[in-house]
Design a protein around this motif. Structure first.
Motif, PDB file in Angstrom:
ATOM      1  N   PHE A  31       2.483   1.689  -3.392  1.00 37.16           N
ATOM      2  CA  PHE A  31       1.522   2.117  -4.412  1.00 37.16           C
ATOM      3  C   PHE A  31       1.245   3.610  -4.332  1.00 37.16           C
ATOM      4  CE2 PHE A  31      -2.787   2.986  -5.912  1.00 37.16           C
ATOM      5  CZ  PHE A  31      -2.598   2.678  -7.250  1.00 37.16           C
ATOM      6  N   THR A  32       1.143   4.157  -3.130  1.00 35.80           N
ATOM      7  CA  THR A  32       0.864   5.590  -3.006  1.00 35.80           C
ATOM      8  C   THR A  32       1.988   6.436  -3.612  1.00 35.80           C
ATOM      9  OG1 THR A  32       1.804   5.765  -0.786  1.00 35.80           O
ATOM     10  CG2 THR A  32      -0.563   5.304  -0.941  1.00 35.80           C
ATOM     11  N   MET A  68      -2.729   1.578 -14.277  1.00 37.70           N
ATOM     12  CA  MET A  68      -2.825   2.422 -13.090  1.00 37.70           C
ATOM     13  C   MET A  68      -4.284   2.646 -12.700  1.00 37.70           C
ATOM     14  SD  MET A  68      -1.734   4.127 -10.556  1.00 37.70           S
ATOM     15  CE  MET A  68      -0.062   4.735 -10.535  1.00 37.70           C
ATOM     16  N   GLU A  69      -5.159   2.837 -13.680  1.00 36.37           N
ATOM     17  CA  GLU A  69      -6.568   3.076 -13.381  1.00 36.37           C
ATOM     18  C   GLU A  69      -7.195   1.868 -12.684  1.00 36.37           C
ATOM     19  OE1 GLU A  69      -5.406   5.743 -16.719  1.00 36.37           O
ATOM     20  OE2 GLU A  69      -5.077   3.649 -16.259  1.00 36.37           O
ATOM     21  N   GLN A  84      -5.814   1.706  -9.092  1.00 34.15           N
ATOM     22  CA  GLN A  84      -6.419   2.713  -8.206  1.00 34.15           C
ATOM     23  C   GLN A  84      -7.730   2.215  -7.597  1.00 34.15           C
ATOM     24  OE1 GLN A  84      -6.395   5.935 -11.040  1.00 34.15           O
ATOM     25  NE2 GLN A  84      -4.624   6.890 -10.059  1.00 34.15           N
ATOM     26  N   GLY A  85      -8.423   1.315  -8.285  1.00 36.11           N
ATOM     27  CA  GLY A  85      -9.628   0.727  -7.723  1.00 36.11           C
ATOM     28  C   GLY A  85      -9.344  -0.412  -6.763  1.00 36.11           C
ATOM     29  N   GLN A 111       2.227   4.045 -15.302  1.00 40.00           N
ATOM     30  CA  GLN A 111       0.915   3.713 -15.844  1.00 40.00           C
ATOM     31  C   GLN A 111       0.621   2.223 -15.814  1.00 40.00           C
ATOM     32  OE1 GLN A 111      -1.589   5.904 -16.701  1.00 40.00           O
ATOM     33  NE2 GLN A 111      -0.144   7.142 -15.536  1.00 40.00           N
ATOM     34  N   ASN A 140       0.835  -1.211   0.000  1.00 42.70           N
ATOM     35  CA  ASN A 140       0.000   0.000   0.000  1.00 42.70           C
ATOM     36  C   ASN A 140       0.864   1.254   0.000  1.00 42.70           C
ATOM     37  OD1 ASN A 140      -2.484  -1.300  -0.106  1.00 42.70           O
ATOM     38  ND2 ASN A 140      -2.733  -1.324   2.114  1.00 42.70           N
ATOM     39  N   ARG A 142      -9.220   0.388 -17.556  1.00 41.57           N
ATOM     40  CA  ARG A 142      -9.014  -0.565 -16.447  1.00 41.57           C
ATOM     41  C   ARG A 142      -8.655  -1.921 -17.048  1.00 41.57           C
ATOM     42  NH1 ARG A 142     -13.916   1.652 -14.613  1.00 41.57           N
ATOM     43  NH2 ARG A 142     -14.868  -0.399 -14.774  1.00 41.57           N
ATOM     44  N   SER A 153       4.169   6.310  -9.784  1.00 37.33           N
ATOM     45  CA  SER A 153       3.780   7.308 -10.784  1.00 37.33           C
ATOM     46  C   SER A 153       3.624   6.702 -12.177  1.00 37.33           C
ATOM     47  CB  SER A 153       4.817   8.436 -10.824  1.00 37.33           C
ATOM     48  OG  SER A 153       6.074   7.933 -11.245  1.00 37.33           O
TER      49      SER A 153
END
Length: 186
Positions: free
Chosen positions: A58-59, A134-135, A138-139, A64, A55, A96, A62
């Motif tokens: 991941f934050t 990345m999208e 993010q979920g 894709q 986690n 996604r 940067s």
């Protein structure tokens, strides 16, 4: 680290979270980072577990395309190039995207060395073979902190959130198998 640095695709970042190691891990990462700015120590934390470490990494990401690697995973030299190519094939129509590949084991034990998994035409939904846009990531992130491991969560979350799943029989991740886990029930 060496297998990532040897990739044919050179636009990457390798993010580390030290999870309470008591060896030379931090020194090795810092020395590597001084030589290669694509390598970064994101955090040094007391033993909070893999989920907290992933986690935190991941934050700080940067890129894709997101791939999780265990400390002893290795990537074949064209792994990142192939993964990025597969994920980008869908852009911009689908964002996604999940790409699943095969993994191969390496082990000192001949019984567990050289196995290609999973069998058949499926791709692996765990470990370093799971490749997310990345999208999509993010979920799926953050991974719930009460979980001991990320594999099942990411496998199921990506299954639910993915707009496009691409499966390849290419081996793009090598995972280390030390000794088999044993369970004794009395």
């Amino acid at each position: 680290m060496a297998s990532v640095q040897a990739q044919s695709h050179t636009d990457w970042e390798l993010l580390f979270v030290d999870d309470g190691s008591d060896d030379d891990t931090v020194r090795i990462i810092c020395e590597a980072s001084a030589r290669d700015p694509r390598i970064r120590l994101v955090a040094k934390q007391s033993a909070a577990g893999k989920v907290a470490a992933f986690n935190k990494a991941f934050t700080a990401a940067s890129g894709q395309v997101i791939i999780l690697l265990a400390g002893d995973d290795r990537l074949p030299p064209t792994s990142l190039e192939q993964r990025v190519s597969v994920v980008r094939r869908n852009y911009p129509q689908v964002t996604r995207v999940l790409a699943l590949f095969k993994l191969m084991t390496f082990s000192d034990d001949p019984k567990f060395d050289g196995m290609v998994l999973p069998k058949g035409d499926a791709g692996s939904r765990s470990g370093g073979s799971l490749t997310m846009s990345m999208e999509l990531a993010q979920g799926a992130f953050p991974i719930p902190g009460h979980l001991a491991a990320e594999d099942i969560w990411l496998g199921e979350a990506t299954k639910a959130l993915t707009e496009s799943t691409l499966v390849s029989n290419e081996v793009l991740s090598l995972i280390h198998i030390s000794e088999p886990t044993r369970l004794l029930s009395i």
